[in-house]
Design an enzyme around this catalytic site. Structure first.
Site, PDB file in Angstrom:
ATOM      1  N   ASP A  44       0.767  -1.030   0.048  1.00  0.00           N
ATOM      2  CA  ASP A  44       0.035   0.101   0.013  1.00  0.00           C
ATOM      3  C   ASP A  44       0.842   1.282  -0.053  1.00  0.00           C
ATOM      4  OD1 ASP A  44      -2.232   1.494   0.232  1.00  0.00           O
ATOM      5  OD2 ASP A  44      -2.779   0.889   2.366  1.00  0.00           O
ATOM      6  N   THR A 132      -1.279 -11.380   3.228  1.00  0.00           N
ATOM      7  CA  THR A 132      -0.001 -12.141   4.051  1.00  0.00           C
ATOM      8  C   THR A 132       1.282 -11.367   4.444  1.00  0.00           C
ATOM      9  OG1 THR A 132       1.196 -12.313   1.708  1.00  0.00           O
ATOM     10  CG2 THR A 132      -0.541 -13.994   1.888  1.00  0.00           C
TER      11      THR A 132
HETATM   12  N1  AR6 Z   1       5.323  -5.306  -4.789  1.00  0.00           N
HETATM   13  C1  AR6 Z   1       4.924  -6.512  -4.346  1.00  0.00           C
HETATM   14  N2  AR6 Z   1       4.507  -7.237  -3.430  1.00  0.00           N
HETATM   15  C2  AR6 Z   1       4.816  -6.316  -2.144  1.00  0.00           C
HETATM   16  C3  AR6 Z   1       5.202  -4.981  -2.446  1.00  0.00           C
HETATM   17  C4  AR6 Z   1       5.478  -4.398  -3.530  1.00  0.00           C
HETATM   18  N3  AR6 Z   1       6.145  -3.266  -3.651  1.00  0.00           N
HETATM   19  N4  AR6 Z   1       5.705  -4.425  -1.100  1.00  0.00           N
HETATM   20  C5  AR6 Z   1       5.185  -5.282  -0.217  1.00  0.00           C
HETATM   21  N5  AR6 Z   1       4.820  -6.646  -0.834  1.00  0.00           N
HETATM   22  P1  AR6 Z   1       0.947  -6.168   3.009  1.00  0.00           P
HETATM   23  P2  AR6 Z   1      -1.706  -6.835   4.009  1.00  0.00           P
HETATM   24  C6  AR6 Z   1       4.041  -7.549  -0.419  1.00  0.00           C
HETATM   25  O1  AR6 Z   1       1.538  -6.143   4.404  1.00  0.00           O
HETATM   26  O2  AR6 Z   1      -1.120  -8.124   4.584  1.00  0.00           O
HETATM   27  C7  AR6 Z   1      -0.903  -1.988   4.916  1.00  0.00           C
HETATM   28  O3  AR6 Z   1      -0.365  -1.012   6.021  1.00  0.00           O
HETATM   29  C8  AR6 Z   1       4.487  -8.267   0.956  1.00  0.00           C
HETATM   30  O4  AR6 Z   1       5.759  -8.910   1.111  1.00  0.00           O
HETATM   31  O5  AR6 Z   1       1.463  -5.228   2.012  1.00  0.00           O
HETATM   32  O6  AR6 Z   1      -2.943  -7.010   3.059  1.00  0.00           O
HETATM   33  C9  AR6 Z   1      -2.235  -1.536   4.480  1.00  0.00           C
HETATM   34  O7  AR6 Z   1      -2.483  -0.134   4.529  1.00  0.00           O
HETATM   35  C10 AR6 Z   1       3.320  -9.166   1.335  1.00  0.00           C
HETATM   36  O8  AR6 Z   1       3.776 -10.410   0.838  1.00  0.00           O
HETATM   37  O9  AR6 Z   1      -0.426  -6.197   3.038  1.00  0.00           O
HETATM   38  C11 AR6 Z   1      -2.963  -2.281   5.468  1.00  0.00           C
HETATM   39  O10 AR6 Z   1      -3.376  -1.822   6.666  1.00  0.00           O
HETATM   40  C12 AR6 Z   1       2.126  -8.708   0.413  1.00  0.00           C
HETATM   41  O11 AR6 Z   1       2.796  -7.711  -0.445  1.00  0.00           O
HETATM   42  C13 AR6 Z   1      -2.017  -3.400   5.385  1.00  0.00           C
HETATM   43  O12 AR6 Z   1      -0.705  -3.264   5.374  1.00  0.00           O
HETATM   44  C14 AR6 Z   1       0.958  -8.013   1.203  1.00  0.00           C
HETATM   45  O13 AR6 Z   1       1.530  -7.230   2.326  1.00  0.00           O
HETATM   46  C15 AR6 Z   1      -2.637  -4.534   4.602  1.00  0.00           C
HETATM   47  O14 AR6 Z   1      -1.917  -5.737   5.011  1.00  0.00           O
END
Ligand code: AR6
Length: 186
Positions: A44, A132
């Site tokens: 995000d 995740t």
């Molecule tokens: N490109 C692809 N994947 C990524 C990237 C990137 N640039 N950066 C991280 N990931 P998360 P959630 C992966 O925590 O669990 C936020 O604060 C990461 O390694 O981004 O749905 C929001 O505002 C992981 O495998 O999302 C919400 O409050 C995946 O993206 C909360 O986090 C998802 O991790 C959402 O949590």
């Protein structure tokens, strides 16, 4: 060397890609957002930084209309400064042990995102591994739900290509094993 793997699913293609989703030029990239569409960490934060200052205003306008976005919902905004034309913001479930509707909400997050893409006649869509990271959904439980929901949309011809971005080699390897188990690589 970043990894990738492709799977033919009906008329469509699923690609697993190790890398940064913000660089992808798909018709839409999906954001793993929060209920307030307020930006945050993880993917995000990366999407908000890359999309530029018009994105928060677009998110605030949506929240003013709908209150908040429940887990399993999805809304669409322009991509602004991203290579992708649109951003589909979805909210995955926070993992609370698995008996609080998490599997249904995760399936819905993918299905609702794919529905927004199809409604807007978009043919390529890129997903991160929703829930995740910060939200703590175990990858081995999230992967079959995510991959199964994406496969259904591809088989039905709802979209032509789905790119699933995995952040880092470890995540890529886990998801690739899950996809090999379900589909077998071409
Ligand atoms: N490109 C692809 N994947 C990524 C990237 C990137 N640039 N950066 C991280 N990931 P998360 P959630 C992966 O925590 O669990 C936020 O604060 C990461 O390694 O981004 O749905 C929001 O505002 C992981 O495998 O999302 C919400 O409050 C995946 O993206 C909360 O986090 C998802 O991790 C959402 O949590």
């Amino acid at each position: 060397m970043p990894q990738s793997a492709s799977f033919a699913l009906g008329p469509g293609t699923l690609r697993l890609i190790e890398g940064d989703i913000t660089l992808d030029d798909a018709d839409a990239i999906v954001n793993a957002a929060n209920a307030a569409l307020a930006g945050g960490g993880g993917v995000d934060g990366a999407i908000h930084r890359a999309a530029g200052p018009k994105l928060p205003a677009a998110c605030r306008e949506i929240i003013a209309q709908i209150g908040h976005l429940p887990a399993g919902g999805a809304v669409i905004t322009p991509g602004f400064e991203l290579p992708a034309r649109f951003i589909i913001h979805t909210v995955g479930p926070i993992w609370r042990g698995g008996n609080q509707g998490e599997p249904e909400a995760l399936r819905s997050a993918y299905a609702a995102s794919l529905a927004r893409a199809a409604e807007n006649n978009l043919s390529t869509i890129a997903f991160p591994a929703v829930s995740t990271g910060v939200y703590g959904y175990p990858v081995e439980l999230a992967a079959p739900i995510a991959l199964g929901t994406m496969a259904e949309a591809l088989m039905a011809g709802a979209v032509a290509e789905i790119r699933l971005y995995l952040h880092g080699r470890h995540a890529f390897d886990l998801w690739r094993c899950a996809a090999d188990d379900l589909f077998g690589e071409i």
